[in-house]
Scaffold this motif. Structure first.
Motif, PDB file in Angstrom:
ATOM      1  N   LEU C 102      18.754  -3.519   6.975  1.00 37.66           N
ATOM      2  CA  LEU C 102      17.949  -2.996   5.875  1.00 37.66           C
ATOM      3  C   LEU C 102      16.720  -3.868   5.626  1.00 37.66           C
ATOM      4  O   LEU C 102      15.636  -3.355   5.352  1.00 37.66           O
ATOM      5  CB  LEU C 102      18.791  -2.907   4.598  1.00 37.66           C
ATOM      6  CG  LEU C 102      19.737  -1.720   4.519  1.00 37.66           C
ATOM      7  CD1 LEU C 102      20.660  -1.866   3.325  1.00 37.66           C
ATOM      8  CD2 LEU C 102      18.964  -0.423   4.436  1.00 37.66           C
ATOM      9  N   VAL C 103      16.907  -5.185   5.733  1.00 33.10           N
ATOM     10  CA  VAL C 103      15.759  -6.081   5.542  1.00 33.10           C
ATOM     11  C   VAL C 103      14.707  -5.789   6.601  1.00 33.10           C
ATOM     12  O   VAL C 103      13.514  -5.615   6.298  1.00 33.10           O
ATOM     13  CB  VAL C 103      16.201  -7.557   5.618  1.00 33.10           C
ATOM     14  CG1 VAL C 103      14.980  -8.464   5.650  1.00 33.10           C
ATOM     15  CG2 VAL C 103      17.072  -7.912   4.432  1.00 33.10           C
ATOM     16  N   GLY C 106      13.101  -2.463   5.938  1.00 31.45           N
ATOM     17  CA  GLY C 106      12.208  -2.574   4.788  1.00 31.45           C
ATOM     18  C   GLY C 106      10.900  -3.244   5.170  1.00 31.45           C
ATOM     19  O   GLY C 106       9.811  -2.742   4.858  1.00 31.45           O
ATOM     20  N   ILE C 107      11.010  -4.364   5.893  1.00 29.84           N
ATOM     21  CA  ILE C 107       9.797  -5.087   6.289  1.00 29.84           C
ATOM     22  C   ILE C 107       8.961  -4.228   7.230  1.00 29.84           C
ATOM     23  O   ILE C 107       7.730  -4.151   7.104  1.00 29.84           O
ATOM     24  CB  ILE C 107      10.174  -6.437   6.940  1.00 29.84           C
ATOM     25  CG1 ILE C 107      10.764  -7.361   5.864  1.00 29.84           C
ATOM     26  CG2 ILE C 107       8.952  -7.098   7.563  1.00 29.84           C
ATOM     27  CD1 ILE C 107      11.338  -8.645   6.407  1.00 29.84           C
ATOM     28  N   ILE C 109       8.826  -0.939   7.417  1.00 28.21           N
ATOM     29  CA  ILE C 109       8.142   0.125   6.667  1.00 28.21           C
ATOM     30  C   ILE C 109       6.969  -0.456   5.893  1.00 28.21           C
ATOM     31  O   ILE C 109       5.884   0.125   5.842  1.00 28.21           O
ATOM     32  CB  ILE C 109       9.114   0.829   5.707  1.00 28.21           C
ATOM     33  CG1 ILE C 109      10.186   1.561   6.499  1.00 28.21           C
ATOM     34  CG2 ILE C 109       8.380   1.814   4.819  1.00 28.21           C
ATOM     35  CD1 ILE C 109      11.253   2.190   5.645  1.00 28.21           C
ATOM     36  N   MET C 110       7.183  -1.652   5.330  1.00 31.11           N
ATOM     37  CA  MET C 110       6.096  -2.272   4.573  1.00 31.11           C
ATOM     38  C   MET C 110       4.896  -2.553   5.466  1.00 31.11           C
ATOM     39  O   MET C 110       3.750  -2.328   5.073  1.00 31.11           O
ATOM     40  CB  MET C 110       6.573  -3.582   3.942  1.00 31.11           C
ATOM     41  CG  MET C 110       7.372  -3.378   2.687  1.00 31.11           C
ATOM     42  SD  MET C 110       7.712  -4.946   1.937  1.00 31.11           S
ATOM     43  CE  MET C 110       8.826  -4.451   0.636  1.00 31.11           C
ATOM     44  N   GLY C 113       3.319   0.761   6.223  1.00 29.99           N
ATOM     45  CA  GLY C 113       2.738   1.387   5.044  1.00 29.99           C
ATOM     46  C   GLY C 113       1.610   0.599   4.419  1.00 29.99           C
ATOM     47  O   GLY C 113       0.873   1.119   3.598  1.00 29.99           O
ATOM     48  N   LYS C 114       1.500  -0.670   4.789  1.00 25.58           N
ATOM     49  CA  LYS C 114       0.482  -1.549   4.219  1.00 25.58           C
ATOM     50  C   LYS C 114      -0.911  -0.949   4.296  1.00 25.58           C
ATOM     51  O   LYS C 114      -1.729  -1.135   3.398  1.00 25.58           O
ATOM     52  CB  LYS C 114       0.477  -2.869   4.986  1.00 25.58           C
ATOM     53  CG  LYS C 114       0.970  -4.045   4.190  1.00 25.58           C
ATOM     54  CD  LYS C 114       0.908  -5.285   5.054  1.00 25.58           C
ATOM     55  CE  LYS C 114       1.396  -6.490   4.296  1.00 25.58           C
ATOM     56  NZ  LYS C 114       1.405  -7.682   5.128  1.00 25.58           N
ATOM     57  N   ASP C 116      -1.910   1.949   3.930  1.00 26.05           N
ATOM     58  CA  ASP C 116      -2.235   2.917   2.881  1.00 26.05           C
ATOM     59  C   ASP C 116      -2.671   2.247   1.586  1.00 26.05           C
ATOM     60  O   ASP C 116      -3.373   2.837   0.784  1.00 26.05           O
ATOM     61  CB  ASP C 116      -1.007   3.788   2.562  1.00 26.05           C
ATOM     62  CG  ASP C 116      -0.716   4.743   3.685  1.00 26.05           C
ATOM     63  OD1 ASP C 116      -1.507   4.742   4.638  1.00 26.05           O
ATOM     64  OD2 ASP C 116       0.283   5.455   3.607  1.00 26.05           O
ATOM     65  N   ALA C 117      -2.188   1.028   1.374  1.00 23.77           N
ATOM     66  CA  ALA C 117      -2.540   0.347   0.133  1.00 23.77           C
ATOM     67  C   ALA C 117      -4.028   0.090   0.123  1.00 23.77           C
ATOM     68  O   ALA C 117      -4.641  -0.138   1.170  1.00 23.77           O
ATOM     69  CB  ALA C 117      -1.772  -0.965   0.031  1.00 23.77           C
ATOM     70  N   GLU C 118      -4.630   0.178  -1.050  1.00 23.51           N
ATOM     71  CA  GLU C 118      -6.062   0.043  -1.053  1.00 23.51           C
ATOM     72  C   GLU C 118      -6.550  -0.815  -2.199  1.00 23.51           C
ATOM     73  O   GLU C 118      -6.024  -0.774  -3.299  1.00 23.51           O
ATOM     74  CB  GLU C 118      -6.722   1.417  -1.110  1.00 23.51           C
ATOM     75  CG  GLU C 118      -6.193   2.273  -2.239  1.00 23.51           C
ATOM     76  CD  GLU C 118      -6.832   3.649  -2.233  1.00 23.51           C
ATOM     77  OE1 GLU C 118      -6.172   4.599  -2.627  1.00 23.51           O
ATOM     78  OE2 GLU C 118      -8.006   3.757  -1.822  1.00 23.51           O
ATOM     79  N   GLU C 119      -7.551  -1.613  -1.888  1.00 26.49           N
ATOM     80  CA  GLU C 119      -8.256  -2.336  -2.927  1.00 26.49           C
ATOM     81  C   GLU C 119      -9.661  -1.783  -3.019  1.00 26.49           C
ATOM     82  O   GLU C 119     -10.457  -2.215  -3.817  1.00 26.49           O
ATOM     83  CB  GLU C 119      -8.288  -3.829  -2.581  1.00 26.49           C
ATOM     84  CG  GLU C 119      -6.902  -4.457  -2.683  1.00 26.49           C
ATOM     85  CD  GLU C 119      -6.915  -5.947  -2.505  1.00 26.49           C
ATOM     86  OE1 GLU C 119      -7.890  -6.466  -1.922  1.00 26.49           O
ATOM     87  OE2 GLU C 119      -5.956  -6.594  -2.945  1.00 26.49           O
ATOM     88  N   LYS C 120      -9.954  -0.829  -2.126  1.00 27.81           N
ATOM     89  CA  LYS C 120     -11.305  -0.317  -2.028  1.00 27.81           C
ATOM     90  C   LYS C 120     -11.200   1.150  -1.644  1.00 27.81           C
ATOM     91  O   LYS C 120     -10.500   1.497  -0.702  1.00 27.81           O
ATOM     92  CB  LYS C 120     -12.002  -1.100  -0.904  1.00 27.81           C
ATOM     93  CG  LYS C 120     -13.402  -0.669  -0.591  1.00 27.81           C
ATOM     94  CD  LYS C 120     -13.919  -1.603   0.489  1.00 27.81           C
ATOM     95  CE  LYS C 120     -15.159  -1.063   1.146  1.00 27.81           C
ATOM     96  NZ  LYS C 120     -15.634  -1.948   2.211  1.00 27.81           N
ATOM     97  N   THR C 121     -11.820   2.019  -2.425  1.00 28.87           N
ATOM     98  CA  THR C 121     -11.782   3.443  -2.098  1.00 28.87           C
ATOM     99  C   THR C 121     -13.193   3.898  -1.757  1.00 28.87           C
ATOM    100  O   THR C 121     -14.097   3.773  -2.579  1.00 28.87           O
ATOM    101  CB  THR C 121     -11.246   4.261  -3.287  1.00 28.87           C
ATOM    102  OG1 THR C 121      -9.981   3.740  -3.653  1.00 28.87           O
ATOM    103  CG2 THR C 121     -11.097   5.726  -2.909  1.00 28.87           C
ATOM    104  N   VAL C 122     -13.366   4.358  -0.547  1.00 26.67           N
ATOM    105  CA  VAL C 122     -14.640   4.952  -0.174  1.00 26.67           C
ATOM    106  C   VAL C 122     -14.443   6.453  -0.243  1.00 26.67           C
ATOM    107  O   VAL C 122     -13.532   6.991   0.383  1.00 26.67           O
ATOM    108  CB  VAL C 122     -15.058   4.510   1.244  1.00 26.67           C
ATOM    109  CG1 VAL C 122     -16.349   5.191   1.644  1.00 26.67           C
ATOM    110  CG2 VAL C 122     -15.210   3.008   1.294  1.00 26.67           C
TER     111      VAL C 122
END
Lengths: 133, 389, 127
Positions: C102-103, C106-107, C109-110, C113-114, C116-122
């Motif tokens: 599971l670990v 989980g890692i 998938i992270m 999926g990373k 997709d995370a955003e600090e900037k949206t164009v």
């Protein structure tokens, strides 16, 4: 409008990244940037962005907290969805979307804000001037 | 403009939290930052507890002796022993149930600390703070009844300590003790009462959570799957590293004197063993009251909230602000007679946080924050653009 | 509604729901040692497709535990997971593997999926 007048308006949440602002609303770290602070980025209306672009701003930076962390729970998600056209009210069709940048930065990420906005301003220079209407 | 950011009393803690989360963001990105799902973490563990508890419930026998099974000794302790040793994965399920409970307490604590440090616990959120305290107390009590159910020596001692502590309360004490033991002394009926309290109150938690989620539009209740995997793995690895075993079977004729303590659930008993009962109740009640009153103690003079105001002649009743308000502070009421529209937005001042999301949701400039109307924002934009760059 | 049920998704869902109900009933039945007799047509059917043996086998096999083989193996190698553990060694070993899996999942998938995370949206340009 002349080249000397180029200004980028930043609409920013007061709880997001810390930006220095002088008395006249200018940000000394990024030349040409003018800042307006809001209690939450969710308060920013697409109308305000359009007004800024119409009024002669070269670009608009919208800045909220990290997605997932809003003091008022959902404000940054809301404006993000509005900018992307997923949540009403959205921006008008004719709005030049290349001139809008949205940043989601937490309070300690000042350097990131400065570098991203400088880069944004540099790309704006290469775009064609907004059509005067 | 509001200046809450800079002068709230926990500014140092707030920046500590933000700095810490900035680091976790760098490692995990905001999408998987567990701190951004802090409220959903205990909720996930609650589902784990329900499921593992259901499996344990299937084999648990809530009696203390073999009154009904004179040939084979069948009671709570032996049924737990059977679950642990003989059932396939019984020991593992029991371990999961135990450690998910501990993990729930840890995550509840993290949740409370974070909302406190980031100043998200007062005024229009008072209901969340107070209901959260009540929920945490119930979780503690449910966890403790879980320790009685095992019916080893520790359970016996805990039961006696609790009964004694209840009895010492003036006026209602003897009644409470009778309710707790389901009679005047520990009998076969006692454990069935414990089992009822343990399971019944667990379902009461759902009601408590409903109150906890009131006024919260779209509460965040589920962490992303990857975080759930890690949360589950954390419990499973604990199960492997520290297997759960019962102590000696409880014997009513003996009085055990010490036990291994689970600090997450049983810390009140450590307190109880160190001080007179009266002082213990004083500490518990005063402590609870103090924590519950924290929003009012920390900030005796709560800052005025500039609540949103609807511009009556502009509102079209489109409900966009009503849908987007994160605190359900906007209600759509029938428009007054003579209006062109059917509905009219009204603001419930006591729920409003003054965040302005409704302003952002309005395409008609029909809702405003009094200290920063959108007309003023637009004027400001114009002024900034006209000033020389 | 009917259209949805007949779609591939609906059929899978229906089959899954059927399986859940069947297993739930069979579990209770297996606790009773598969007492009683099946109606003729059903026992005929299950024995013809060989399902009957399979069901009673697999449900009775729940008794010794999935970790039993692992326990035997680990004990033959002289492994002790934890001296405090009194329960089946294999169960605990099994759960450790599960935890580690599971670990890793989980890692993984992270990491995927990373992006997709955003600090900037164009904002995409619309035409």
């Amino acid at each position: 409008m002349s080249d000397a007048q180029k200004t980028v308006i930043t609409l920013i949440c007061e709880r997001a990244v810390e930006v220095n602002v002088d008395g006249g609303g200018a940000c000394p770290d990024v030349p040409g940037m003018k800042v307006i602070k809001f209690p939450c980025s969710g308060m920013i209306q697409p109308l305000m962005i359009e007004a800024a672009l119409k009024g002669g701003a070269e670009g608009v930076v919208v800045c909220g907290c990290q997605i997932g962390d809003c003091y008022y729970r959902e404000g940054n998600r809301m404006i993000r969805e509005r900018l992307l056209g997923d949540r009403p009210p959205t921006m008008k069709k004719g709005t030049d979307r290349r001139r809008i940048l949205a940043l989601w930065l937490a309070r300690p990420q000042k350097d990131r804000f400065i570098s991203e906005s400088k880069e944004f301003i540099a790309t704006l220079g290469s775009l064609a001037a907004p059509e005067a209407k | 403009m509001q200046k809450i950011v800079d002068n709230h009393p926990l500014k140092a803690f707030n920046s500590l939290t933000l700095t810490l989360e900035n680091i976790t963001n760098k490692v995990m990105t905001s999408k998987y930052n567990p701190f951004y799902y802090h409220g959903a973490l205990p909720q996930y563990y609650l589902w784990v507890l329900y499921l593992s508890g259901l499996l344990l419930f299937a084999y648990y026998i809530p009696t203390i002796d073999n009154a009904y099974f004179s040939k084979n000794l069948v009671n709570a302790w032996t049924s737990v022993d059977y679950i642990t040793k003989s059932l396939p994965f019984g020991g593992v399920i029991r371990g999961i149930h135990r450690y998910a409970g501990d993990a729930m307490v840890i995550t509840i604590f993290l949740h409370a600390i974070r909302v406190w440090f980031t100043d998200r616990y007062r005024q229009y959120r008072w209901l969340q703070w107070v209901s959260g305290i009540v929920l945490a107390l119930f979780v503690l009590f449910i966890g403790q009844t879980g320790y009685y159910l095992v019916w080893d020596e520790r359970s016996l001692l805990l039961t006696r300590m609790t009964a004694g502590a209840f009895e010492a309360i003036p006026a209602i004490g003897p009644g409470l003790k009778t309710w707790f033991l389901n009679g005047d002394q520990i009998t076969n009926l006692t454990l069935s009462n414990f089992l009822f309290i343990h399971i019944g109150l667990s379902f009461f938690l759902l009601f408590g959570l409903w109150v906890h989620y009131l006024r919260m539009t779209r509460p965040v209740m589920t962490p992303p799957p990857a975080v759930n995997y890690i949360l589950t793995a954390f419990v499973l690895i604990c199960v492997f590293l520290f297997p759960i075993n019962s102590g000696q079977m409880a014997d009513l004729n003996t009085q055990p004197s010490s036990f291994e303590i689970d600090w997450f659930f049983l810390f009140p008993y450590a307190l109880l063993s160190q001080m007179p009962v009266g002082a213990y109740w004083a500490v518990m009640v005063l402590g609870t009251v103090a924590i519950t009153a924290l929003p009012w103690i920390m900030i005796p003079k709560q800052p005025e909230i500039e609540t949103a105001e609807v511009v009556l002649n502009k509102c079209t009743g489109c409900s966009l602000c009503y849908k987007d308000c994160p605190y359900q502070a906007i209600e759509m009421v029938p428009a007054p007679a003579g209006s062109r529209f059917k509905l009219l937005a009204t603001v419930k001042d006591f729920r409003c946080s003054g965040c302005g999301v409704c302003v952002g949701a309005c395409a008609f400039d029909a809702i405003d924050l009094p200290d920063l109307p959108d007309a003023e924002v637009n004027a400001k934009i114009k002024a900034l653009l006209e000033a020389k760059g | 509604m009917i259209k949805y049920i007949l779609s591939p998704k609906g059929i899978i869902l229906l089959a899954f729901a059927g399986a859940v109900v069947a297993v739930s009933v069979l579990m209770a039945w297996s606790e009773l040692g598969f007492s009683g007799t099946l109606p003729d047509w059903l026992s005929d059917l299950t024995s013809r497709i060989g399902l009957h043996g399979l069901i009673s086998e697999s449900f009775n096999n729940l008794k010794p535990g999935m970790g039993a083989d692992l326990t035997k193996f680990l004990e033959s190698k002289g492994v002790s997971v934890n001296p405090k553990s009194t329960a089946s060694l294999g169960d605990y070993g099994y759960i450790l593997f599960m935890g580690i899996a599971l670990v890793i999942a989980g890692i993984a998938i992270m990491i995927i999926g990373k992006e997709d995370a955003e600090e900037k949206t164009v904002i995409p340009v619309k035409k």
